[in-house]
Design a protein around this motif. Sequence first.
Motif, short mmCIF file in Angstrom:
data_model
loop_
_atom_site.label_atom_id
_atom_site.label_comp_id
_atom_site.label_asym_id
_atom_site.label_seq_id
_atom_site.Cartn_x
_atom_site.Cartn_y
_atom_site.Cartn_z
N MET A 6 0.89 -1.13 -0.17
CA MET A 6 -0.01 -0.02 0.02
C MET A 6 0.83 1.30 0.23
O MET A 6 2.10 1.32 0.39
CB MET A 6 -0.86 -0.05 1.42
N LYS A 7 0.23 2.31 -0.37
CA LYS A 7 0.88 3.52 -0.45
C LYS A 7 0.36 4.65 0.41
O LYS A 7 -0.91 4.77 0.59
CB LYS A 7 0.91 4.18 -1.88
N ILE A 8 1.39 5.17 1.13
CA ILE A 8 1.01 6.35 2.12
C ILE A 8 1.55 7.47 1.38
O ILE A 8 2.66 8.01 0.93
CB ILE A 8 1.84 6.46 3.36
N GLY A 9 0.62 8.53 1.36
CA GLY A 9 0.90 9.93 0.54
C GLY A 9 0.57 11.09 1.47
O GLY A 9 -0.19 11.25 2.43
N THR A 10 1.54 12.02 1.21
CA THR A 10 1.15 13.16 1.99
C THR A 10 1.19 14.42 1.04
O THR A 10 2.05 14.85 0.45
CB THR A 10 2.42 13.53 3.14
N PRO A 11 -0.04 15.10 1.13
CA PRO A 11 -0.13 16.63 0.34
C PRO A 11 0.46 17.73 0.98
O PRO A 11 0.44 17.60 1.84
CB PRO A 11 -1.65 16.58 0.17
N ARG A 48 3.73 23.40 8.58
CA ARG A 48 3.99 21.79 8.89
C ARG A 48 3.59 21.01 7.77
O ARG A 48 2.72 21.05 6.67
CB ARG A 48 3.18 21.50 10.08
N VAL A 49 4.17 19.82 7.78
CA VAL A 49 3.91 18.72 6.83
C VAL A 49 3.78 17.32 7.76
O VAL A 49 4.60 17.28 8.60
CB VAL A 49 5.14 18.71 5.73
N ALA A 50 3.09 16.37 7.06
CA ALA A 50 2.79 15.12 7.81
C ALA A 50 3.67 14.10 7.97
O ALA A 50 3.75 13.16 8.47
CB ALA A 50 1.44 14.76 7.70
N MET A 51 4.68 14.36 6.74
CA MET A 51 5.77 13.25 6.49
C MET A 51 7.17 13.69 6.34
O MET A 51 7.05 14.91 5.58
CB MET A 51 5.31 12.43 5.26
N THR A 52 8.11 13.20 7.06
CA THR A 52 9.52 13.83 6.80
C THR A 52 10.28 12.65 6.19
O THR A 52 9.90 11.64 6.09
CB THR A 52 9.95 14.18 8.29
N PRO A 53 11.32 13.03 5.81
CA PRO A 53 12.17 12.09 5.05
C PRO A 53 12.56 10.83 6.04
O PRO A 53 12.42 9.56 5.77
CB PRO A 53 13.57 12.62 4.49
N ALA A 96 -2.74 7.41 -3.48
CA ALA A 96 -2.46 6.90 -2.09
C ALA A 96 -3.49 5.99 -1.44
O ALA A 96 -4.70 6.43 -2.01
CB ALA A 96 -2.16 8.03 -1.27
N ASP A 97 -3.07 5.04 -0.84
CA ASP A 97 -4.20 4.28 0.01
C ASP A 97 -4.49 4.88 1.44
O ASP A 97 -5.46 4.85 1.93
CB ASP A 97 -3.79 2.86 0.23
N VAL A 98 -3.38 5.59 1.93
CA VAL A 98 -3.49 6.28 3.14
C VAL A 98 -2.86 7.67 2.86
O VAL A 98 -1.84 7.81 2.32
CB VAL A 98 -2.54 5.47 4.15
N VAL A 99 -3.72 8.66 3.11
CA VAL A 99 -3.17 10.16 3.30
C VAL A 99 -2.97 10.55 4.63
O VAL A 99 -3.75 10.32 5.68
CB VAL A 99 -4.41 10.86 2.49
N ALA A 100 -1.66 11.10 5.02
CA ALA A 100 -1.55 11.68 6.28
C ALA A 100 -1.27 13.04 5.85
O ALA A 100 -0.44 13.47 5.01
CB ALA A 100 -0.34 10.95 6.78
N LYS A 101 -2.19 13.91 6.95
CA LYS A 101 -2.02 15.37 6.53
C LYS A 101 -2.05 15.92 8.09
O LYS A 101 -2.37 15.13 8.69
CB LYS A 101 -2.84 15.94 5.32
N LEU A 147 -9.94 4.35 1.02
CA LEU A 147 -8.85 5.26 1.40
C LEU A 147 -8.90 5.73 2.83
O LEU A 147 -10.17 5.61 3.58
CB LEU A 147 -9.14 6.66 0.93
N THR A 148 -8.00 5.74 3.38
CA THR A 148 -7.82 5.95 5.16
C THR A 148 -7.21 7.32 5.05
O THR A 148 -6.08 7.58 4.66
CB THR A 148 -6.93 4.98 5.87
N LEU A 149 -7.76 8.36 5.93
CA LEU A 149 -6.97 9.58 5.97
C LEU A 149 -6.68 9.65 7.48
O LEU A 149 -7.70 9.24 8.56
CB LEU A 149 -8.36 10.62 5.83
N ILE A 150 -5.55 10.23 7.79
CA ILE A 150 -5.00 10.46 9.05
C ILE A 150 -4.67 11.73 9.28
O ILE A 150 -3.78 12.35 8.45
CB ILE A 150 -3.76 9.56 9.47
#
Length: 381
Positions: free
Chosen positions: A1-6, A15-20, A68-73, A89-92
């Motif tokens: 599955m893919k986690i994506g952050t817009p 801020r951003v919900a995913m860092t390297p 994305a299957d999971v969106v983190a924002k 879709l799962t949104l966090i």
Amino acid sequence: MKIGTPKEVMEGENRVAMTPDSALQLQKLGYDCAIETGAGERAGFADAAYEEAGVEIVKTAAALWKAADVVAKVRVPTETELKRLRTDLTLISFFNPGGNEAGLETAAKKGATVIAMEMVPRISRAQKMDALSSMANIAGYRAVIEAGNNFGRFFTGQITAAGKVPPAKVLVVGAGVAGLAAVGTSTSLGAITYAFDVRPEVAEQVESMGAEFVYLDFEEEQKDGSSSGGYASVSSPEFREAQLAKFRELAPEVDIVITTALIPNREAPELWTEDMVKSMKRGSVIVDLAAEKGGNCKLTVADDKIVTENGVTIIGYTDFPSRMATQASTLYATNIRHMMTDLTPEKDGQVVHDMEDDVIRGSTVTHKGEITWPPPPPKVA
Ligand code: NAD
């Protein structure tokens, strides 16, 4: 599955919900990671750093949400973002379920699963996912820094060749997560620091940080200040009067006031009145961390900084964590990563949404076409 952050779309949100770093950890859980181009820029994370961490860079928000299957924002989704929800879709994200009926209805209608980060139960096991606390910690720290930036003197006392400088006096009202962070920052800068809370059980923590807990001549009631789950309850009129009398006594003495007093699901209590502001010394600073909930200070203007006629600066910013976007993103992305760890028991890149799990159940606000907010109380402490 893919986690994506817009990229966050709210104006001024850095801020951003995913860092390297968090992306590397998410990949260890078996997920592919994607980010919208430029999403980390304002938090200090360039596209190149994500690429190096194996994250796919996606050109548009629409393409990101689709892939994305999971969106983190971070921020509560906008109408446009809500339209992008779908069954699989799962949104966090922060979601403000208590004040976002339309969002809940849309998400349920679309069949998406929404995990609201402010709903993570405050139980020991979930501390690593507690985004409210990680953001409050930053807000408390930053409140003191903003106060210092608007204060014309040192925090610490000094004896110099050019003269003796008295230490600043700081009063922190409300000693929860943000208040304690403010106390720690203030004492470490050398100010004489006082803190007040309706929950006397925090006195020990305040004192252990080198500050003085402010007691009222009303001890019986101060013992009853806390109610459900360690949160404050509404004070009786007599207690409130005793509290205000104490603050009136302190107002001409203190140089900086940081207010953080909140009661869950209510407007912030008004604790710093106009006459208190008027009795403060010229050059004093008030930072009202409760501004978003109406403010603890009568004169606070949310999202703004004002200077009163008698020269007191009142800061009502509501974006303290975003003002420290690198730190806030790092902590928030870690909160999300821990949530994903709980959602991925086999570390195989597949979300298992276990509604029997207290933490997952507590924070899930829509699932399988239903609104699942408010949740039942957690089974364990
Ligand atoms: P909060 O942001 O809701 O409130 C801030 C503070 O304001 C609280 O300490 C509250 O007692 C105080 N307050 C309310 N009315 C007041 C008044 N009239 N005068 C002065 N102070 C007033 O609180 P928070 O920081 O989110 O945390 C509150 C509680 O939650 C604490 O008991 C904390 O230990 C607990 N907590 C537990 C966990 C966990 O177990 N995972 C995590 C975070 C917080």
